[in-house]
Design an enzyme around this catalytic site. Structure first.
Site, short mmCIF file in Angstrom:
data_model
loop_
_atom_site.label_atom_id
_atom_site.label_comp_id
_atom_site.label_asym_id
_atom_site.label_seq_id
_atom_site.Cartn_x
_atom_site.Cartn_y
_atom_site.Cartn_z
N THR A 318 0.84 -1.20 0.00
CA THR A 318 0.00 0.00 0.00
C THR A 318 0.87 1.25 0.00
O THR A 318 0.63 2.20 -0.74
CB THR A 318 -0.92 0.03 1.24
OG1 THR A 318 -1.71 -1.14 1.25
CG2 THR A 318 -1.83 1.25 1.21
N TRP A 321 2.42 1.68 -3.37
CA TRP A 321 1.47 2.09 -4.41
C TRP A 321 1.37 3.60 -4.47
O TRP A 321 1.20 4.20 -5.53
CB TRP A 321 0.09 1.48 -4.09
CG TRP A 321 -0.98 1.84 -5.10
CD1 TRP A 321 -1.32 1.16 -6.23
CD2 TRP A 321 -1.83 3.00 -5.07
NE1 TRP A 321 -2.33 1.80 -6.91
CE2 TRP A 321 -2.66 2.94 -6.21
CE3 TRP A 321 -1.98 4.08 -4.20
CZ2 TRP A 321 -3.63 3.91 -6.50
CZ3 TRP A 321 -2.93 5.05 -4.49
CH2 TRP A 321 -3.73 4.96 -5.63
N HIS A 322 1.51 4.23 -3.31
CA HIS A 322 1.34 5.68 -3.27
C HIS A 322 2.49 6.43 -3.91
O HIS A 322 2.35 7.59 -4.25
CB HIS A 322 1.16 6.16 -1.82
CG HIS A 322 -0.23 5.95 -1.33
ND1 HIS A 322 -0.69 4.73 -0.91
CD2 HIS A 322 -1.27 6.81 -1.23
CE1 HIS A 322 -1.96 4.84 -0.56
NE2 HIS A 322 -2.34 6.09 -0.74
N GLY A 323 3.63 5.78 -4.05
CA GLY A 323 4.71 6.49 -4.70
C GLY A 323 5.99 5.68 -4.70
O GLY A 323 6.22 4.87 -3.81
N PHE A 470 0.23 9.63 -9.31
CA PHE A 470 -0.14 8.22 -9.34
C PHE A 470 -0.70 7.84 -10.69
O PHE A 470 -1.09 6.72 -10.88
CB PHE A 470 -1.16 7.91 -8.23
CG PHE A 470 -0.69 8.44 -6.90
CD1 PHE A 470 -1.49 9.25 -6.16
CD2 PHE A 470 0.57 8.16 -6.44
CE1 PHE A 470 -1.03 9.74 -4.96
CE2 PHE A 470 1.03 8.66 -5.24
CZ PHE A 470 0.22 9.45 -4.49
#
Lengths: 470, 395
Positions: A318, A321-323, A470
């Site tokens: 997670t 995924w954000h960066g 994103f």
């Protein structure tokens, strides 16, 4: 293209709405598909082909799984699923994470591999996750493969949720893709929702965002600890109003075309535990990871130790995924650890605390989390971190802090109240009390929001969304 | 009722977007904005490469916002809304005491590389000038930005952007090169000591002629030039209703500025002013038409030009090379009694390397004195300063 822009509001949207509603029903998915391609290509004229590739790939993989199953073959579906996984995750790995991998390897081994410097295609984290949800659900037999390519492509590219979510699972809109009934009720609720989202983004997020930007740009001699934390608080509000405002607009736009997306935010800053926070924040992402990573790994059905490992994996991913940067991973792992602690020990204790205390605890955790989150390579300044940790160049509290706090106090109060469910409750009450004048009250409210938003949009020429990387 | 509400919701929204769609399509397009003092983006041409690179899309969005009717009205509305919310700085401008609008600066506003590059080029140049013409004939003068000088007018708790690091860095480079940092004249403290007077405009980033007078006094004391007491000057108000650059940023009309002209009661030297090697010639330093234009600061020398040559009746054989930005435009009148020739060079408009420019000047009237006069803020963001670096190292 961005929803909160003049070109979207006064060129794209009116044209698309007119064409869509004038056209006979059988062309409507095609219109959505083509206009969504245009919408996406406006910002990504070349890399739009990646998204088209992803749609074509998963369309055929879905068809393939369906055909193979009908023929009784169990090996092929797995292969098709794998191809889809590799294709989509591969796109992500290359375009989003390649330099992250390379620089990490360089840092660890002392090598000097050159960075690829690939541009990050807008929305890739969203649409790849969306198409994957389709293939996986088809593989699991939860949905039937979509035969109509245009309908499927419309789902993948749908401009309301394309760039920053919510991550719409295929099965949520499967029926509506082929059989939706646009009507006044949905259209009007969509319109109202859109206006709320636009106001949240343009009037609140952008304002507190300016405070954060100003503080993040200060160097050591200008920063006191209180100022640095005020910056993080500003970010806390900015990211909520930005992201939830965008989701509101996405859901509103979806309704205008007859789609019903699921809610993505449920007043997360009212939460009284971190566990509760993650049930209310970016719901579609949490759901995605639960359905497609946590549960396949075994979830909590394989013993406690395994559950902790599964939680660790999910939160690591997670964060990532954000960066493509270690501060995001740190942020994810931070929450993973806290969630385990809550599960083990804290949740029971929290239930015995007064709500205010539990709420305060949660907000402290969340704000500290945003401190990690806001340190992307662009924003990260050693000075800022030092100030947060009480080692700033300008002491604990200084005149700058008081000035920024006082001159933005009203906006902060508005943001704080706005992030609760009070405005909605008050709004409903006012609405009910208006008796025969309900339509006037609503009309005036919307007109004021629209004009204020327009004022802000015209006076600022440029306002990208935070989640655009994103 | 439900249907009425839903219809109103839909109609208000559709009406809003359709109304402004039509307005933005139909409104007459402008090339130039007087209020913003810049060219407005016009409709970009459809071109495949532009679309592929995204440039067309950016230009189109700029076009829509630049051409949106009533921009100033919206900016004014936004400013008033922000003030209602308690904000004391809007769009980078502090709304200060006594109707002073003061631009806000922070280190993050500047490109570090450019600042460092400018500092090095400047120190390099000044060092060379000092060794060529002598330290008694060379001066590097820094004028503080309004926030530093008019600290007393900033809102409570606000600190100005401290630009002393520029002076320190240039100073230490000059010390290291053997020239010595004493060629630097930093006017910050001097200007501060007069900040209860009208030394900077309320709505513009420039200093007033009064402010330039105090700057001249410090310069004259340092270089041994004639000091004139304030009482020796006649003060004439040549323009009022001046709303300058700072006003433009927020469109907030408070008290206007006046342009006050200071002239020696005993009489000013006569001048011949030549612009850009003969493009225009005046016999005065002042553009009287500016009184009716929007940017009334152009009263002083008509604004900025690459090269201005002023011949005066000073008759002392001294020729000053003045490397300047717009602040020098109202400082030069005080110099006309001290130098027979003044060559004003604005690097932002120059195309030639400094060495070429200086050769041309020396061929006409050999340079005897050098003054580099920069406002800190403009210096940090200036692009032409590196023209100084390529100046000839010979001679």
């Amino acid at each position: 293209m961005v929803f909160s822009s003049l070109v979207f509001l006064f060129r794209f949207l009116p044209i698309v709405l007119i064409i869509y509603y004038l056209a006979p029903k059988q062309f409507r998915n095609l219109i959505l598909f083509l206009s969504s391609i245009f919408f996406y290509a406006w910002g990504e004229p070349i890399l739009v082909c990646l998204m088209i590739f992803s749609s074509i790939l998963d369309y055929f993989m879905g068809q393939g799984i369906g055909a193979a199953r009908r023929a009784g073959n169990e090996g092929l579906p797995k292969i098709f699923l794998t191809i889809s996984l590799i294709g989509n995750l591969g796109l992500l790995a290359v375009f989003k994470y390649s330099d992250f991998f390379i620089s990490s390897i360089n840092a660890v081994t002392g090598a000097d591999i050159k960075l690829l410097n690939l541009a990050l295609p807008i929305g890739i984290s969203f649409y790849t996750f969306q198409t994957l949800s389709y293939t996986i659900d088809v593989y699991r037999g939860q949905v039937k493969p979509q035969k109509d390519f245009i309908a499927f492509a419309a789902y993948v590219t749908l401009f309301p949720q394309l760039i920053a979510g919510p991550i719409v699972r295929y099965k949520t809109v499967a029926r509506e893709l082929r059989r939706r009934k646009e009507n006044l009720r949905d259209f009007s609720s969509g319109v109202f929702r859109f206006v709320i989202g636009l106001s949240k983004k343009v009037l609140i997020a952008n304002s507190v965002g300016e405070v954060f930007k100003e503080i993040a740009a200060m160097n050591s001699s200008e920063l006191s600890t209180m100022t640095a934390w005020l910056g993080v608080v500003a970010f806390t509000f900015q990211i909520y109003f930005d992201f939830s405002g965008y989701s509101d607009m996405a859901i509103g736009l979806g309704r205008m075309f007859g789609f019903h997306f699921l809610e993505n935010f449920e007043h997360p800053y009212e939460s009284c535990s971190v566990t509760e926070f993650w049930r209310r924040w970016h719901i579609s992402l949490g759901t995605w990871f639960k359905e497609y990573v946590y549960i396949p790994l075994g979830g909590n059905r394989m013993g406690f130790k395994r559950q902790v490992i599964n939680i660790a994996i999910v939160w690591f991913l997670t964060g990532m995924w954000h960066g493509a940067s270690w501060n995001f991973v740190l942020w994810g792992v931070y929450y993973g650890i806290l969630l385990v602690i809550e599960k083990l020990v804290l949740l029971d204790k929290l239930e015995n605390l007064p709500r205010a205390a539990a709420h305060a605890y949660t907000m402290v955790i969340v704000v500290i989390g945003w401190a990690f989150f806001s340190f992307s390579d662009v924003m990260f300044k050693g000075d800022f971190l030092k100030a947060l940790l009480f080692r700033g160049g300008n002491g604990f509290c200084d005149g700058t802090f008081i000035y920024i706090l006082l001159t933005n106090l009203v906006m902060f109060v508005i943001a704080a109240i706005g992030s609760t469910s009070y405005p909605a409750m008050i709004g409903k009450r006012v609405f009910l009390m208006s008796g025969k004048k309900k339509h006037i009250v609503v009309g005036v409210f919307m007109a004021v929001c629209l004009m204020l938003s327009l004022t802000s949009l015209v006076s600022d020429t440029y306002n990208p969304f935070l989640y655009f990387r994103f | 009722m439900k249907k009425k509400v839903r219809s109103v919701q839909s109609l208000v929204f559709l009406g809003f977007i359709l109304l402004f769609t039509i307005i933005t399509l139909v409104a007459p397009k402008k090339d130039f904005s007087v209020a913003e003092n810049r060219a407005l983006t016009t409709r970009p041409e459809l071109d495949l490469d532009g679309i592929k690179s995204g440039e067309f899309q950016n230009d189109y969005e700029d076009y829509l916002s630049d051409q949106f009717p009533g921009r100033e009205f919206f900016v004014n509305l936004k400013t008033r809304g922000s003030r209602l919310l308690g904000k004391k700085d809007i769009n980078g401008v502090y709304v200060g005491k006594d109707d002073y609008l003061i631009e806000k600066h922070a280190y993050g506003d500047y490109e570090e590389e450019r600042v460092e590059g400018n500092i090095t080029a400047l120190a390099d140049f000044v060092g060379r000038m000092a060794s060529r013409y002598g330290k008694d004939h060379t001066c590097l003068m820094f004028v503080p930005a309004k926030d530093m000088a008019m600290e007393n007018k900033l809102p409570v708790f606000v600190k100005p952007f401290d630009t002393s690091f520029v002076t320190e860095k240039v100073g230490s480079l000059l010390d290291n090169s053997g020239c010595g940092s004493d060629v630097i004249l930093d006017l910050t403290e001097g200007m501060k000591s007069h900040n209860s007077e009208y030394i900077y405009y309320r709505t513009d980033h420039h200093w007033t002629m009064r402010g330039a007078y105090y700057g001249y006094c410090d310069y004259a004391m340092k270089m041994g030039l004639t000091l004139h007491a304030a009482s020796e000057y006649d003060i004439t108000e040549v323009a009022k209703d001046f709303y300058g650059t700072t006003f433009d940023k927020i469109q907030l009309k408070k008290e206007a500025d006046t342009i006050d002209l200071l002239t020696l009661a005993a009489g000013e030297p006569s001048v011949t002013v030549d612009f850009d090697n003969g493009k225009d010639t005046w016999n005065t330093l002042y553009k009287t038409d500016a009184v009716n234009e929007k940017d009334k600061y152009t009263y002083f020398l008509g604004g900025n030009t690459a090269k201005i040559h002023i011949s005066t009746s000073a008759g002392n054989g001294k020729t000053l090379l003045l490397i300047k930005d717009s602040f020098s435009n109202c400082l030069v009148p005080f110099l006309t009694g001290e130098y027979e020739h003044i060559y004003m060079i604005d690097l932002r408009y120059s195309k030639d390397m400094m060495s070429v420019t200086m050769d041309a000047i020396n061929a006409e009237h050999p340079i005897t004195d050098v003054l580099v006069c920069f406002n800190f803020e403009k210096f940090m963001e200036a692009t032409g300063v590196t023209l100084l670096r390529e100046a000839d190292a010979l001679q």
